[in-house]
Motif scaffolding. Structure first.
Motif, PDB file in Angstrom:
ATOM      1  N   ALA A 158       1.490  -1.222   0.240  1.00  0.00           N
ATOM      2  CA  ALA A 158      -0.133  -0.141  -0.035  1.00  0.00           C
ATOM      3  C   ALA A 158       0.950   1.303   0.356  1.00  0.00           C
ATOM      4  CB  ALA A 158      -1.037   0.088   1.153  1.00  0.00           C
ATOM      5  N   GLY A 159       2.355   1.362  -0.473  1.00  0.00           N
ATOM      6  CA  GLY A 159       2.881   1.787  -0.329  1.00  0.00           C
ATOM      7  C   GLY A 159       3.209   2.457  -1.545  1.00  0.00           C
ATOM      8  N   PHE A 160       3.735   3.761  -1.257  1.00  0.00           N
ATOM      9  CA  PHE A 160       4.542   4.248  -3.310  1.00  0.00           C
ATOM     10  C   PHE A 160       5.141   3.640  -3.806  1.00  0.00           C
ATOM     11  CE2 PHE A 160       7.780   7.833  -3.941  1.00  0.00           C
ATOM     12  CZ  PHE A 160       7.218   7.665  -5.459  1.00  0.00           C
ATOM     13  N   ILE A 161       6.569   2.816  -3.228  1.00  0.00           N
ATOM     14  CA  ILE A 161       7.268   2.126  -3.826  1.00  0.00           C
ATOM     15  C   ILE A 161       6.918   0.765  -4.019  1.00  0.00           C
ATOM     16  CG2 ILE A 161       9.206   0.692  -4.382  1.00  0.00           C
ATOM     17  CD1 ILE A 161      10.818   3.254  -3.593  1.00  0.00           C
ATOM     18  N   GLY A 162       6.205   0.383  -3.421  1.00  0.00           N
ATOM     19  CA  GLY A 162       5.550  -1.346  -3.416  1.00  0.00           C
ATOM     20  C   GLY A 162       4.324  -1.188  -3.917  1.00  0.00           C
ATOM     21  N   SER A 163       3.797  -0.321  -4.261  1.00  0.00           N
ATOM     22  CA  SER A 163       2.496  -0.186  -5.035  1.00  0.00           C
ATOM     23  C   SER A 163       2.877  -0.397  -6.640  1.00  0.00           C
ATOM     24  CB  SER A 163       1.564   0.369  -4.787  1.00  0.00           C
ATOM     25  OG  SER A 163       2.398   1.876  -5.067  1.00  0.00           O
ATOM     26  N   HIS A 164       3.893   0.121  -6.809  1.00  0.00           N
ATOM     27  CA  HIS A 164       4.193   0.126  -8.470  1.00  0.00           C
ATOM     28  C   HIS A 164       5.111  -0.886  -8.347  1.00  0.00           C
ATOM     29  CE1 HIS A 164       3.910   4.089  -9.725  1.00  0.00           C
ATOM     30  NE2 HIS A 164       4.187   4.895  -8.109  1.00  0.00           N
ATOM     31  N   LEU A 165       5.933  -1.247  -7.245  1.00  0.00           N
ATOM     32  CA  LEU A 165       6.567  -2.547  -7.839  1.00  0.00           C
ATOM     33  C   LEU A 165       5.291  -3.851  -7.629  1.00  0.00           C
ATOM     34  CD1 LEU A 165       9.060  -4.490  -7.736  1.00  0.00           C
ATOM     35  CD2 LEU A 165       8.915  -4.953  -5.631  1.00  0.00           C
ATOM     36  N   ALA A 166       4.814  -3.725  -7.395  1.00  0.00           N
ATOM     37  CA  ALA A 166       3.177  -4.936  -7.120  1.00  0.00           C
ATOM     38  C   ALA A 166       2.210  -5.132  -8.340  1.00  0.00           C
ATOM     39  CB  ALA A 166       2.444  -5.173  -5.897  1.00  0.00           C
ATOM     40  N   GLN A 167       2.204  -3.739  -8.811  1.00  0.00           N
ATOM     41  CA  GLN A 167       2.287  -3.777 -10.836  1.00  0.00           C
ATOM     42  C   GLN A 167       2.805  -4.676 -11.073  1.00  0.00           C
ATOM     43  OE1 GLN A 167      -1.910  -1.498 -11.012  1.00  0.00           O
ATOM     44  NE2 GLN A 167      -1.271  -2.693 -12.922  1.00  0.00           N
ATOM     45  N   ARG A 168       3.707  -3.735 -11.444  1.00  0.00           N
ATOM     46  CA  ARG A 168       4.747  -4.114 -12.449  1.00  0.00           C
ATOM     47  C   ARG A 168       5.255  -6.005 -12.424  1.00  0.00           C
ATOM     48  NH1 ARG A 168       9.380  -1.534 -14.792  1.00  0.00           N
ATOM     49  NH2 ARG A 168       9.594  -3.309 -15.344  1.00  0.00           N
ATOM     50  N   LEU A 169       5.166  -6.274 -11.031  1.00  0.00           N
ATOM     51  CA  LEU A 169       4.944  -7.512 -11.295  1.00  0.00           C
ATOM     52  C   LEU A 169       4.046  -8.645 -11.391  1.00  0.00           C
ATOM     53  CD1 LEU A 169       7.036  -8.288  -7.115  1.00  0.00           C
ATOM     54  CD2 LEU A 169       7.863  -8.160  -9.954  1.00  0.00           C
ATOM     55  N   LEU A 170       2.928  -8.114 -10.985  1.00  0.00           N
ATOM     56  CA  LEU A 170       1.682  -8.533 -11.832  1.00  0.00           C
ATOM     57  C   LEU A 170       1.142  -8.371 -12.621  1.00  0.00           C
ATOM     58  CD1 LEU A 170      -1.233  -7.034  -8.921  1.00  0.00           C
ATOM     59  CD2 LEU A 170      -0.520  -9.636  -9.126  1.00  0.00           C
ATOM     60  N   ASP A 171       1.988  -6.837 -13.979  1.00  0.00           N
ATOM     61  CA  ASP A 171       1.790  -6.851 -14.966  1.00  0.00           C
ATOM     62  C   ASP A 171       2.715  -8.307 -15.855  1.00  0.00           C
ATOM     63  OD1 ASP A 171      -0.040  -5.124 -14.731  1.00  0.00           O
ATOM     64  OD2 ASP A 171       1.741  -3.357 -15.103  1.00  0.00           O
TER      65      ASP A 171
ATOM     66  N   GLU B 262      -8.359  -6.253  -6.876  1.00  0.00           N
ATOM     67  CA  GLU B 262      -9.238  -7.538  -7.468  1.00  0.00           C
ATOM     68  C   GLU B 262      -7.786  -8.212  -8.336  1.00  0.00           C
ATOM     69  OE1 GLU B 262     -11.829  -7.645  -6.273  1.00  0.00           O
ATOM     70  OE2 GLU B 262     -11.307  -6.215  -4.848  1.00  0.00           O
ATOM     71  N   HIS B 263      -7.506  -8.124  -8.797  1.00  0.00           N
ATOM     72  CA  HIS B 263      -6.064  -8.896  -9.957  1.00  0.00           C
ATOM     73  C   HIS B 263      -6.354 -10.304  -9.489  1.00  0.00           C
ATOM     74  CE1 HIS B 263      -2.932 -10.214 -12.009  1.00  0.00           C
ATOM     75  NE2 HIS B 263      -2.890  -9.275 -13.185  1.00  0.00           N
ATOM     76  N   PRO B 264      -6.414 -11.441 -10.332  1.00  0.00           N
ATOM     77  CA  PRO B 264      -6.701 -13.101  -9.817  1.00  0.00           C
ATOM     78  C   PRO B 264      -5.409 -13.573  -9.364  1.00  0.00           C
ATOM     79  CG  PRO B 264      -6.441 -12.814 -12.215  1.00  0.00           C
ATOM     80  CD  PRO B 264      -6.852 -10.913 -11.265  1.00  0.00           C
ATOM     81  N   ASN B 265      -4.363 -12.623  -9.303  1.00  0.00           N
ATOM     82  CA  ASN B 265      -2.631 -13.433  -8.639  1.00  0.00           C
ATOM     83  C   ASN B 265      -2.701 -12.210  -8.100  1.00  0.00           C
ATOM     84  OD1 ASN B 265      -2.812 -15.383 -10.529  1.00  0.00           O
ATOM     85  ND2 ASN B 265      -1.211 -14.433 -12.184  1.00  0.00           N
ATOM     86  N   TYR B 266      -3.612 -11.192  -7.263  1.00  0.00           N
ATOM     87  CA  TYR B 266      -2.616 -10.886  -6.265  1.00  0.00           C
ATOM     88  C   TYR B 266      -3.723 -11.104  -4.661  1.00  0.00           C
ATOM     89  CZ  TYR B 266      -2.120  -6.752  -2.299  1.00  0.00           C
ATOM     90  OH  TYR B 266      -1.669  -6.055  -1.983  1.00  0.00           O
ATOM     91  N   THR B 267      -2.881 -11.120  -3.832  1.00  0.00           N
ATOM     92  CA  THR B 267      -3.811 -11.888  -2.292  1.00  0.00           C
ATOM     93  C   THR B 267      -3.214 -10.747  -1.628  1.00  0.00           C
ATOM     94  OG1 THR B 267      -3.344 -13.975  -2.660  1.00  0.00           O
ATOM     95  CG2 THR B 267      -4.054 -13.929  -0.655  1.00  0.00           C
TER      96      THR B 267
END
Length: 335
Positions: A9-22, A51-56
């Motif tokens: 939910a943080g600044f860098i962490g949210s960007h990283l999570a999105q990239r990894l899911l992508d 709501e991404h299927p690969n995110y928990t």
């Protein structure tokens, strides 16, 4: 891969999570959603991929040993990126116990999780602040960092040393990343660019410390994330050149351990940074000139030659482009 990312939910962490899911990874996100700053901003970051299927998502605090143990035991991540930490360098002077609980005790819980669950690689956030009283530029990972000037920096230095001990004792590959002055869309409201933008748009003066003459290796968040991903994919081994001499601070020699700077190699003076922001906003700032704050260093400059040699990458987004992209996001989100 299945990757545990703390601080999603943080600044860098949210960007990283999105990239990894992508790119097709499965992401287990852990964040306590604390109220150090606006929780609705944290929730909005999460909403982009929740709501991404690969995110928990797991709402928990790193200092909660049982919760962290459960996250590892339940989800069995192959790799871990630890970005969660108590934010705000100056906040540490008022709440030192919170810093140690999150940044030291919490990091111990991550190391223990990696130790007991066969994690292939731990990547964790450190900071350029560990260079502390060093004045020789550019800052290089091969120089000792024994004199941090803030508690925040001291906790991050402790993380580096804790990671090395676990890498040596238990063979856990560990990579520490020293971030340099990160900025960009979805940033933290307590950071300079955020504060400056809000004040200028509200017609309020901005506080300019050191009369604006210090320089920083301002690094755009997407450059940081690219560096994190490339190092995550590059698992360190022991240093084959080590022959019983004193280990190099950046590479060890007795453990699968590395330290990298991730920062823009072109430092920019704060006054120029403000000038770029004024151009993007189409407004002039009213500046309140102040002396350098206690614990601040006059300048930072990143040597990223090791990052280039190891993963063929160097941060490259200019402040002109990066600040413009931040302002575009800010206007869309707040105005």
């Amino acid at each position: 891969m299945k990757i545990l990312v703390t601080g999603t939910a943080g600044f860098i962490g949210s960007h990283l999570a999105q990239r990894l899911l992508d790119r097709g990874d499965e992401v287990i996100g852990l964040d306590n959603l604390n109220d150090y700053y606006d929780v609705t901003l944290k929730q909005a970051r999460l909403a982009r991929f929740a709501e991404h299927p690969n995110y928990t998502h797991i709402t928990a605090d790193l200092a909660d040993r049982a919760a962290v143990e459960s996250a590892f035991a339940t989800h069995k991540p192959q790799r871990v990126v630890n970005l969660a930490a108590q934010a705000g360098v100056r906040y540490a002077a008022e709440n030192p116990h919170v810093y140690v609980a999150s940044n030291v005790t919490g990091f111990l819980h991550i190391l223990e999780g990696c130790r007991h669950h066969g994690v292939e690689h731990l990547v964790y956030a450190s900071t350029s602040s560990v260079y502390g009283a060093n004045t020789k530029m550019p800052f290089t990972e091969h120089r000792a960092t024994e004199h941090p000037l803030t508690l925040y920096a001291a906790t991050k230095k402790a993380n580096e040393q804790m990671a090395h001990s676990y890498a040596h004792l238990y063979g856990i590959p560990c990579t520490g990343l020293r971030f340099f002055t990160v900025y960009g869309p979805w940033g933290r409201p307590d950071m300079a660019l955020f504060l400056f933008t809000k004040a200028i748009l509200d017609g309020q003066p901005i506080k300019v410390f050191n009369h604006g003459h210090h320089k920083r290796s301002f690094t755009f968040v997407e450059d940081i994330v690219e560096g994190v991903i490339r190092t995550l994919d590059s698992v360190p081994g022991t240093n084959p050149d080590w022959n019983g001499m004193t280990p190099d601070p950046a590479t060890s020699g007795v453990a699968p351990y590395r330290i990298y700077n991730i920062g823009n190699e072109q430092p920019v003076e704060l006054l120029r940074y403000i000038e770029v922001l004024e151009d993007c906003l189409g407004r002039k700032a009213e500046m309140q000139m102040l002396p350098l704050q206690a614990g601040d260093v006059p300048d930072t400059e990143a040597d990223v030659s090791d990052l280039i040699a190891s993963v063929d990458y160097r941060p490259s987004v200019s402040v002109e482009d990066g600040v413009a992209r931040f302002v575009e996001w800010y206007r869309g989100y707040y105005v």
